[in-house]
Design a protein around this motif. Structure first.
Motif, PDB file in Angstrom:
ATOM      1  N   ILE A  33       0.849  -1.193   0.000  1.00 59.12           N
ATOM      2  CA  ILE A  33       0.000   0.000   0.000  1.00 59.12           C
ATOM      3  C   ILE A  33       0.884   1.243   0.000  1.00 59.12           C
ATOM      4  CG2 ILE A  33      -1.771   1.291   1.239  1.00 59.12           C
ATOM      5  CD1 ILE A  33      -2.753  -1.321   2.406  1.00 59.12           C
ATOM      6  N   GLU A  34       0.707   2.103  -0.993  1.00 62.26           N
ATOM      7  CA  GLU A  34       1.449   3.355  -1.081  1.00 62.26           C
ATOM      8  C   GLU A  34       0.693   4.437  -0.318  1.00 62.26           C
ATOM      9  OE1 GLU A  34       2.795   4.360  -5.032  1.00 62.26           O
ATOM     10  OE2 GLU A  34       2.561   2.279  -5.664  1.00 62.26           O
ATOM     11  N   ILE A  35       1.417   5.182   0.500  1.00 54.38           N
ATOM     12  CA  ILE A  35       0.826   6.213   1.353  1.00 54.38           C
ATOM     13  C   ILE A  35       1.389   7.562   0.919  1.00 54.38           C
ATOM     14  CG2 ILE A  35       0.486   6.989   3.725  1.00 54.38           C
ATOM     15  CD1 ILE A  35       1.163   4.074   4.565  1.00 54.38           C
ATOM     16  N   ASN A  43      -3.614   9.814   0.818  1.00 59.59           N
ATOM     17  CA  ASN A  43      -4.123   8.965  -0.260  1.00 59.59           C
ATOM     18  C   ASN A  43      -3.479   7.581  -0.165  1.00 59.59           C
ATOM     19  OD1 ASN A  43      -5.666   8.836  -2.926  1.00 59.59           O
ATOM     20  ND2 ASN A  43      -3.647   8.099  -3.529  1.00 59.59           N
ATOM     21  N   LEU A  44      -4.312   6.542  -0.179  1.00 53.42           N
ATOM     22  CA  LEU A  44      -3.845   5.162  -0.109  1.00 53.42           C
ATOM     23  C   LEU A  44      -4.104   4.484  -1.452  1.00 53.42           C
ATOM     24  CD1 LEU A  44      -5.364   4.175   3.372  1.00 53.42           C
ATOM     25  CD2 LEU A  44      -3.090   5.114   2.902  1.00 53.42           C
ATOM     26  N   SER A  45      -3.093   3.905  -2.037  1.00 55.08           N
ATOM     27  CA  SER A  45      -3.248   3.214  -3.321  1.00 55.08           C
ATOM     28  C   SER A  45      -2.303   2.018  -3.359  1.00 55.08           C
ATOM     29  CB  SER A  45      -2.962   4.154  -4.489  1.00 55.08           C
ATOM     30  OG  SER A  45      -1.586   4.518  -4.518  1.00 55.08           O
ATOM     31  N   GLN A  46      -2.474   1.175  -4.363  1.00 52.11           N
ATOM     32  CA  GLN A  46      -1.638  -0.012  -4.550  1.00 52.11           C
ATOM     33  C   GLN A  46      -1.115  -0.068  -5.978  1.00 52.11           C
ATOM     34  OE1 GLN A  46      -4.950  -2.408  -2.679  1.00 52.11           O
ATOM     35  NE2 GLN A  46      -3.251  -3.606  -1.883  1.00 52.11           N
ATOM     36  N   TYR A 108      -6.996  -8.836  -1.755  1.00 51.24           N
ATOM     37  CA  TYR A 108      -6.159  -7.863  -1.049  1.00 51.24           C
ATOM     38  C   TYR A 108      -6.294  -6.470  -1.659  1.00 51.24           C
ATOM     39  CZ  TYR A 108      -2.113  -5.998   1.427  1.00 51.24           C
ATOM     40  OH  TYR A 108      -1.295  -5.252   2.227  1.00 51.24           O
ATOM     41  N   PHE A 109      -6.517  -6.395  -2.974  1.00 50.80           N
ATOM     42  CA  PHE A 109      -6.685  -5.097  -3.625  1.00 50.80           C
ATOM     43  C   PHE A 109      -7.939  -4.370  -3.140  1.00 50.80           C
ATOM     44  CE2 PHE A 109      -4.158  -6.712  -7.489  1.00 50.80           C
ATOM     45  CZ  PHE A 109      -2.987  -6.183  -6.973  1.00 50.80           C
ATOM     46  N   THR A 110      -8.950  -5.118  -2.688  1.00 54.28           N
ATOM     47  CA  THR A 110     -10.192  -4.473  -2.248  1.00 54.28           C
ATOM     48  C   THR A 110      -9.989  -3.619  -1.006  1.00 54.28           C
ATOM     49  OG1 THR A 110     -10.842  -6.419  -0.930  1.00 54.28           O
ATOM     50  CG2 THR A 110     -11.619  -6.320  -3.216  1.00 54.28           C
ATOM     51  N   MET A 111      -8.822  -3.696  -0.370  1.00 58.35           N
ATOM     52  CA  MET A 111      -8.539  -2.836   0.774  1.00 58.35           C
ATOM     53  C   MET A 111      -8.506  -1.363   0.379  1.00 58.35           C
ATOM     54  SD  MET A 111      -5.619  -4.999   2.810  1.00 58.35           S
ATOM     55  CE  MET A 111      -5.433  -3.688   3.998  1.00 58.35           C
ATOM     56  N   THR A 112      -8.111  -1.090  -0.864  1.00 59.26           N
ATOM     57  CA  THR A 112      -8.075   0.291  -1.345  1.00 59.26           C
ATOM     58  C   THR A 112      -8.892   0.480  -2.627  1.00 59.26           C
ATOM     59  OG1 THR A 112      -6.046  -0.127  -2.635  1.00 59.26           O
ATOM     60  CG2 THR A 112      -5.783   0.671  -0.373  1.00 59.26           C
ATOM     61  N   ARG A 113      -9.512  -0.591  -3.128  1.00 56.92           N
ATOM     62  CA  ARG A 113     -10.266  -0.503  -4.378  1.00 56.92           C
ATOM     63  C   ARG A 113     -11.675  -1.073  -4.198  1.00 56.92           C
ATOM     64  NH1 ARG A 113      -7.241   0.620  -9.000  1.00 56.92           N
ATOM     65  NH2 ARG A 113      -9.323   0.745  -9.904  1.00 56.92           N
ATOM     66  N   PRO A 114     -12.584  -0.309  -3.595  1.00 58.43           N
ATOM     67  CA  PRO A 114     -13.958  -0.801  -3.436  1.00 58.43           C
ATOM     68  C   PRO A 114     -14.692  -0.983  -4.761  1.00 58.43           C
ATOM     69  CG  PRO A 114     -13.784   1.509  -2.770  1.00 58.43           C
ATOM     70  CD  PRO A 114     -12.390   1.016  -2.976  1.00 58.43           C
TER      71      PRO A 114
END
Length: 225
Positions: A33-35, A43-46, A108-114
């Motif tokens: 996760i990039e912060i 902003n949180l992204s992957q 795991y991507f759904t943590m930042t990608r709803p």
């Protein structure tokens, strides 16, 4: 993490005396996760992790998809493709491990990608015996992520502490059980803090009943928060 700087400093000093740790300062990248911090918020992204998966599955040169799942597509455990009028055979994968690994990463991507929660919720139902159509659907999600890897969750600095909830349901969408799917998201001020897409535990006899179930689940989440 904590809201008391002196307590945080004391705890880090204790850890350093025991384990010899190194303080790297404010986090920038953690478990994929990039912060990114700014005056407006966090902003949180992957992005990096997503691009690694795209390269791993061999889709670096493919055309990105504009949606994560085909509309009206019905994934099932049947041996034939229900989306085809000619009953094309849909074989079970000989080695399901590749599908299981890919869907595990998508979860795991759904943590930042709803935005991919609905598609991933469907794909995760076939982990035990995936078919070729399931693998194709999982790869489509990867193609969608390839087109927008920078999207993520923005936690705004300005927050009025007002909670807002949204919910919806897809009535009897499962072709095997005829159960509905509940989806909800909850925002605190401008920030999205909770979201879920899940199949309902019982069969609803009407769309109104499925809507009430969705609202009940959303209310439980709001009360818990």
């Amino acid at each position: 993490m904590g809201n008391n700087d002196s307590h945080v400093a004391r705890f880090k000093k204790y850890l350093h005396s025991t384990f010899h740790i190194k303080d790297l300062g404010p986090p920038k990248y953690f478990l994929g996760i990039e912060i990114a911090r700014s005056d407006k918020g966090i902003n949180l992204s992957q992005r990096k992790f997503i691009l690694e998966i795209v390269s791993e599955v061999g889709l670096s040169g493919c055309k990105p998809a504009i949606i994560p799942a085909e509309q009206n597509a019905k994934l099932t455990t049947h041996e034939y493709d229900l989306n085809s009028s000619s009953s094309i055979e849909d074989p079970v994968l000989k080695d399901p491990s590749a599908y299981q690994r890919l869907v595990g990463k998508l979860i795991y991507f759904t943590m930042t990608r709803p935005d991919i929660c609905y598609a991933v919720q469907i794909l995760s139902q076939f982990m035990h015996s995936p078919k070729q159509s399931h693998m194709d659907a999982a790869l489509k999600v990867v193609k969608y992520l390839k087109g927008c890897p920078r999207l993520g969750i923005f936690l705004s600095r300005d927050c009025n502490m007002k909670m807002t909830a949204f919910c919806d349901t897809d009535y009897a969408t499962c072709p095997m059980t005829r159960r509905s799917i509940t989806s909800f998201c909850i925002k605190l001020g401008k920030s999205l803090i909770s979201w879920k897409t899940k199949k309902q535990s019982t069969v609803s006899l009407s769309s109104a009943e499925s809507e009430y179930q969705a609202m009940a689940k959303t209310t439980c989440e709001v009360v818990w928060i």
